[in-house]
Enzyme design. Structure first.
Site, PDB file in Angstrom:
ATOM      1  CG  HIS A  13      -0.186   0.044   2.520  1.00 22.48           C
ATOM      2  ND1 HIS A  13       0.328   1.219   3.045  1.00 22.48           N
ATOM      3  CD2 HIS A  13       0.137  -0.930   3.394  1.00 22.48           C
ATOM      4  CE1 HIS A  13       0.932   0.956   4.189  1.00 22.48           C
ATOM      5  NE2 HIS A  13       0.838  -0.342   4.422  1.00 22.48           N
ATOM      6  CD  GLU A  93       1.832  -5.642   8.116  1.00 20.38           C
ATOM      7  OE1 GLU A  93       1.995  -6.870   7.936  1.00 20.38           O
ATOM      8  OE2 GLU A  93       2.606  -4.786   7.654  1.00 20.38           O
TER       9      GLU A  93
END
Length: 197
Positions: A13, A93
């Protein structure tokens, strides 16, 4: 076990304000900042350069806001419908537990002994307050890789990229835990090899 996997185009990202401040994001849902949106567009352009038939690829993202924003911006940049991709919860994550929101400097000041333990073995260390180690993350995401059936663009997180490199490319856990995972670039994983574009 799949012997040879399809090619993975991994994109971390884009930048968030917490990245900029050096804060541990983990599973906190922080949006992209302005630079992060530029990086997402840049990643889309790089992808189009190396995968000219990118409309034929599969697209999968972590469900976090920063990864969805990155995916939608990069898909728009290459002329694909922004929302036509799949989410996979397993790509979220790793969590830093009670350390999330802190900088490493703050962690080292607040809990120097625990920070030192993590430095000795980043791969296996589990942060306090329900944290997760890279080893645990690797176990969580391995099934995602085992069932890829075609070349795939994956937008996820730095920790996920490190786990992919260990699983797919045989990068040692010590090396993988400390590797830089770039924003705005594409990590191409082909067989046991990897390269940044």
């Amino acid at each position: 076990m799949v012997l040879s996997r399809p090619t993975i185009y991994f994109i971390r990202h884009g930048e968030t304000d917490w990245n900029l401040e050096g804060r541990l994001q983990g599973q906190k849902d922080i949006p992209l900042n302005d630079l992060g949106r530029v990086q997402a567009e840049e990643a889309g352009r790089r992808l189009k350069d190396i995968a000219p038939h990118c409309e034929d690829l599969a697209y999968v993202a972590s469900p976090m806001r920063r990864t969805r924003e990155t995916m939608e911006i990069l898909r728009a940049a290459i002329g694909l419908h922004p929302q036509s991709y799949r989410l996979d919860e397993r790509l979220i994550e790793l969590t830093f537990g009670s350390w999330e929101g802190m900088t490493w400097k703050e962690v080292r000041k607040a809990e120097p002994q625990l920070a030192a333990l993590r430095e000795r073995d980043k791969w296996n260390y589990v942060p306090p307050g329900g944290g997760e180690s890279y080893a645990m993350l690797t176990d969580r995401i391995r099934p995602v890789l085992d069932y890829l059936t075609r070349d795939t663009v994956i937008v996820a997180h730095g920790g996920v990229a490190r786990a992919f490199l260990a699983i797919c490319c045989g990068v040692s856990s010590r090396q993988a835990a400390s590797m830089d995972i770039w924003q705005g670039r594409v990590l191409v994983i082909e067989g046991r090899n990897h390269r940044w574009v």
